[in-house]
Design an enzyme around this catalytic site. Structure first.
Site, short mmCIF file in Angstrom:
data_model
loop_
_atom_site.label_atom_id
_atom_site.label_comp_id
_atom_site.label_asym_id
_atom_site.label_seq_id
_atom_site.Cartn_x
_atom_site.Cartn_y
_atom_site.Cartn_z
N CYS A 49 0.97 -1.27 0.06
CA CYS A 49 0.04 0.03 -0.07
C CYS A 49 0.85 1.28 0.03
CB CYS A 49 -0.77 0.08 1.28
SG CYS A 49 -1.77 1.40 1.50
N CYS A 52 -0.18 3.95 2.38
CA CYS A 52 -0.14 3.72 3.73
C CYS A 52 1.43 3.78 4.15
CB CYS A 52 -0.40 2.45 4.14
SG CYS A 52 -2.02 1.88 3.49
N ASP A 53 2.34 3.49 3.07
CA ASP A 53 3.70 3.48 3.71
C ASP A 53 4.72 4.15 2.68
OD1 ASP A 53 3.10 1.49 5.35
OD2 ASP A 53 3.22 -0.16 4.09
C1 LIG Z 1 -1.88 -2.56 8.88
C2 LIG Z 1 -2.73 -1.64 7.66
C3 LIG Z 1 -2.48 -0.14 7.49
C4 LIG Z 1 -3.13 0.52 6.71
N1 LIG Z 1 -3.00 1.79 6.54
C5 LIG Z 1 -3.59 2.59 5.73
C6 LIG Z 1 -3.36 4.06 5.54
O1 LIG Z 1 -2.63 4.55 6.30
N2 LIG Z 1 -4.20 4.61 4.75
C7 LIG Z 1 -5.01 4.05 3.88
O2 LIG Z 1 -5.86 4.80 3.38
N3 LIG Z 1 -5.26 2.70 3.95
C8 LIG Z 1 -4.69 1.98 4.81
N4 LIG Z 1 -4.83 0.64 5.09
C9 LIG Z 1 -6.09 -0.12 4.17
C10 LIG Z 1 -7.15 0.17 4.75
O3 LIG Z 1 -7.39 -0.35 6.11
C11 LIG Z 1 -8.17 -0.50 3.75
O4 LIG Z 1 -8.12 -0.05 2.60
C12 LIG Z 1 -9.60 -0.34 4.20
O5 LIG Z 1 -9.91 -0.74 5.77
C13 LIG Z 1 -10.49 -0.96 3.26
O6 LIG Z 1 -11.94 -0.81 3.87
P1 LIG Z 1 -12.80 -2.14 3.68
O7 LIG Z 1 -14.35 -1.40 4.20
O8 LIG Z 1 -13.15 -2.29 2.32
O9 LIG Z 1 -12.73 -3.35 4.40
P2 LIG Z 1 -12.38 -3.51 5.93
O10 LIG Z 1 -11.78 -2.30 6.63
O11 LIG Z 1 -11.23 -4.75 6.14
O12 LIG Z 1 -13.59 -3.93 6.55
C14 LIG Z 1 -14.31 -4.98 6.28
C15 LIG Z 1 -15.23 -5.21 7.60
O13 LIG Z 1 -16.20 -6.27 7.21
C16 LIG Z 1 -16.29 -6.98 8.40
N5 LIG Z 1 -16.90 -8.57 7.95
C17 LIG Z 1 -16.04 -9.29 7.31
N6 LIG Z 1 -16.67 -10.47 7.09
C18 LIG Z 1 -18.01 -10.24 7.57
C19 LIG Z 1 -19.28 -10.85 7.34
N7 LIG Z 1 -19.32 -12.23 6.89
N8 LIG Z 1 -20.18 -10.27 7.83
C20 LIG Z 1 -20.27 -9.07 8.23
N9 LIG Z 1 -19.24 -8.28 8.33
C21 LIG Z 1 -17.92 -8.87 7.97
C22 LIG Z 1 -14.97 -7.06 9.07
O14 LIG Z 1 -15.37 -7.46 10.41
C23 LIG Z 1 -14.78 -5.40 8.97
O15 LIG Z 1 -15.15 -4.80 9.90
C24 LIG Z 1 -4.35 -0.10 5.93
C25 LIG Z 1 -4.34 -1.54 6.02
C26 LIG Z 1 -3.61 -2.24 7.15
C27 LIG Z 1 -4.05 -3.70 6.98
#
Ligand SMILES: Cc1cc2nc3c(=O)[nH]c(=O)nc-3n(C[C@H](O)[C@H](O)[C@H](O)COP(=O)(O)OP(=O)(O)OC[C@H]3O[C@@H](n4cnc5c(N)ncnc54)[C@H](O)[C@@H]3O)c2cc1C
Length: 157
Positions: A49, A52-53
């Protein structure tokens, strides 16, 4: 409801729901290269990412691995911080990709490495170099760098 449209139903701890469509947003995982050294150096020079980094790699030469829009987007973003970004997009971009590729071709801080695949990531505590194999003539080369960004897509969880 639109007449004739199929309805979707779902069950949850909060009750039953009926809707025309369901959006699943349960997160995704970055795809890994699956080469030796990758797991060992995650967080020690390997990132998935740039937003992020990226700032952690200020002034370093980094490689962006990948051939799609996301790899080029990552390289463009990283060129703000890193001294040189290297990547290898395919030679026949789809028309929707032309604009973003065009922007990257003009950047002197981005150098393209074509027709090569990463076979190993090597280092000494942190990432130091990539081992590359030319897909046309099988020639092995070594690319010294200070960071690797893997941008080969993601898969839904
Ligand atoms: C260590 C780390 C650092 C990061 N740093 C950054 C940063 O600095 N800047 C940036 O822009 N991005 C960063 N990211 C990326 C960012 O976290 C993701 O792009 C973002 O969280 C994606 O959002 P999302 O809603 O798609 O998924 P997620 O945030 O993964 O959310 C998915 C959600 O769905 C839920 N879920 C899963 N399965 C089910 C189910 N069957 N039923 C109901 N709920 C469910 C999970 O519990 C979770 O709450 C980072 C990621 C990581 C891992």
């Amino acid at each position: 409801m639109v007449p004739g449209q199929k309805q979707q139903s779902g069950h949850s701890s909060e009750g039953d729901f009926i809707a025309e469509s369901v959006i699943i947003a349960s997160g995704s995982q970055f795809r890994k290269l699956g080469v030796p050294g990758e797991d060992k150096f995650v967080g020690k020079g390997i990132s998935y990412c740039a937003t992020c980094d990226g700032p952690l790699f200020k002034g370093k030469t980094v490689a962006v691995i990948g051939g799609g829009d996301s790899a080029v987007t990552e390289a463009l973003y990283l060129s703000k911080f890193a001294s040189l970004s290297k990547g290898h997009p395919p030679s026949q971009p789809a028309s929707s990709q032309q604009d973003i590729r065009g922007k990257s071709y003009g950047r002197t801080k981005i150098e393209f490495i074509w027709d090569n695949a990463v076979t190993e990531i090597e280092g000494d505590g942190v990432v130091k170099q990539l081992r590359l194999k030319n897909t046309r003539n099988d020639k092995i080369s070594v690319l010294e760098l200070g960071g690797v960004f893997v941008a080969i897509g993601s898969k839904a969880q």
